[in-house]
Design an enzyme around this catalytic site. Structure first.
Site, mmCIF file in Angstrom:
data_model
loop_
_atom_site.group_PDB
_atom_site.id
_atom_site.type_symbol
_atom_site.label_atom_id
_atom_site.label_comp_id
_atom_site.label_asym_id
_atom_site.label_seq_id
_atom_site.Cartn_x
_atom_site.Cartn_y
_atom_site.Cartn_z
ATOM 1 N N ASN A 137 0.775 -1.161 0.036
ATOM 2 C CA ASN A 137 0.053 0.084 0.056
ATOM 3 C C ASN A 137 0.991 1.249 -0.066
ATOM 4 O O ASN A 137 1.577 1.588 1.119
ATOM 5 C CB ASN A 137 -0.892 0.065 1.287
ATOM 6 C CG ASN A 137 -1.913 1.258 1.297
ATOM 7 O OD1 ASN A 137 -1.975 2.082 0.510
ATOM 8 N ND2 ASN A 137 -2.779 1.154 2.232
ATOM 9 N N ASP A 153 -9.905 0.280 -4.859
ATOM 10 C CA ASP A 153 -10.725 0.684 -3.757
ATOM 11 C C ASP A 153 -12.218 0.881 -4.404
ATOM 12 O O ASP A 153 -13.237 0.724 -3.588
ATOM 13 C CB ASP A 153 -10.390 2.082 -3.110
ATOM 14 C CG ASP A 153 -9.496 1.922 -2.098
ATOM 15 O OD1 ASP A 153 -8.737 0.695 -2.065
ATOM 16 O OD2 ASP A 153 -9.162 2.771 -1.146
ATOM 17 N N LEU A 179 -15.206 1.899 9.318
ATOM 18 C CA LEU A 179 -15.122 3.081 10.147
ATOM 19 C C LEU A 179 -13.506 3.186 10.557
ATOM 20 O O LEU A 179 -13.012 2.276 11.258
ATOM 21 C CB LEU A 179 -15.844 2.601 11.582
ATOM 22 C CG LEU A 179 -17.201 2.313 11.475
ATOM 23 C CD1 LEU A 179 -17.902 1.850 12.667
ATOM 24 C CD2 LEU A 179 -18.105 3.730 10.612
ATOM 25 N N ASN A 208 -10.337 6.586 9.763
ATOM 26 C CA ASN A 208 -9.926 8.014 9.729
ATOM 27 C C ASN A 208 -10.873 8.568 8.598
ATOM 28 O O ASN A 208 -11.255 9.640 8.738
ATOM 29 C CB ASN A 208 -8.598 8.371 9.281
ATOM 30 C CG ASN A 208 -7.638 7.932 10.316
ATOM 31 O OD1 ASN A 208 -7.920 8.426 11.677
ATOM 32 N ND2 ASN A 208 -6.438 7.659 10.031
ATOM 33 N N GLY A 209 -11.435 7.610 7.609
ATOM 34 C CA GLY A 209 -12.382 7.965 6.752
ATOM 35 C C GLY A 209 -13.407 6.769 7.037
ATOM 36 O O GLY A 209 -13.096 5.716 7.413
#
Length: 238
Positions: free
Chosen positions: A7, A150, A211, A213-214
């Site tokens: 990532n 994503d 659920l 940070n975003g």
């Protein structure tokens, strides 16, 4: 045989190493503050006797090429990955696949060019994802590499749900529409819920939540996403 997942962010590299046979985790870690005077690198792994171990380094990492080199050195030092030739595949998280990608795909030059074209839709993320892809392909050219998007899980959303109440030519010319994000998370949660409920995913009708940070929600019918709370950008969220 092993699988490496990367990532690649704008100033960080997160990674995890799995056994192909049962997808058990052999090692995971991150390198942060890439490009700064001092970067931090951390690796968590299980040694040959089954004990949890940790390696920490504070080094200067100029770019993603250097980050992947440091990652390789730490994996080698831990004994979890002696050589890139032990890998059967490398997976890359890519934030935005637009309408071009509905599922994971093996990376080649055509795929790289398509991801480049989507940079205007994710200017903070896709360039960093591409840096990780290019460096990994340069250092492990013989290893098959796969992009996982994503947005892909949300490509099953019907037109009435992904179009905004704005002039249609903004969609046709600028691709302004609801894309949704956190798709890999929503897909995983749906599969896990189906397994927990002992129910075929094709019969699963649920709402999943990501659920962190975003944050976002997704409506899933028959195992496929039919709506999500995030839109063209992550700003809508929850």
């Amino acid at each position: 045989m092993k699988i490496l997942v990367l990532n690649s962010g704008s100033s960080s590299l997160k990674f995890e190493l799995f056994m192909k046979l049962d997808l058990s985790v052999l090692a995971s870690g991150m390198i942060e503050n890439i490009g700064a005077a001092k970067s931090t690198a951390r690796l968590f792994f299980i040694d040959s006797s089954g004990r949890d171990k940790e390696l920490d380094r504070s080094v200067a990492v100029a770019d993603h090429r250097g980050a992947i080199t440091v990652m390789g050195e730490m994996l080698q030092e831990s004994g979890t990955l002696v050589d890139m030739g032990d890998l059967v595949g490398i997976g890359h998280r890519v934030v935005h696949g637009g309408e071009a990608f509905h599922e994971p795909i093996r990376i080649d030059e055509r795929v790289i060019k398509a991801i480049e074209k989507l940079i205007p839709l994710a200017p903070l993320h896709n360039p960093a994802n591409l840096m990780g892809i290019r460096v990994a392909m340069g250092q492990a050219a013989q290893v098959p590499q796969v992009a996982v998007f994503d947005t892909a899980f949300h490509q099953s959303i019907p037109e009435h749900a992904y179009l905004y109440a704005i002039p249609y030519d903004l969609y046709e010319k600028q691709k302004v529409r609801r894309y949704g994000f956190h798709g890999t998370s929503h897909a995983y949660v749906a599969r896990q819920a189906a397994a927990y409920l002992s129910k075929p995913i094709e019969e699963l009708n649920i709402i999943t939540l990501h659920l962190g940070n975003g944050a976002s929600a997704a409506a899933i019918r028959g195992g496929k996403c039919i709506d999500t709370s995030m839109g063209m950008a992550p700003l809508e969220g929850l």
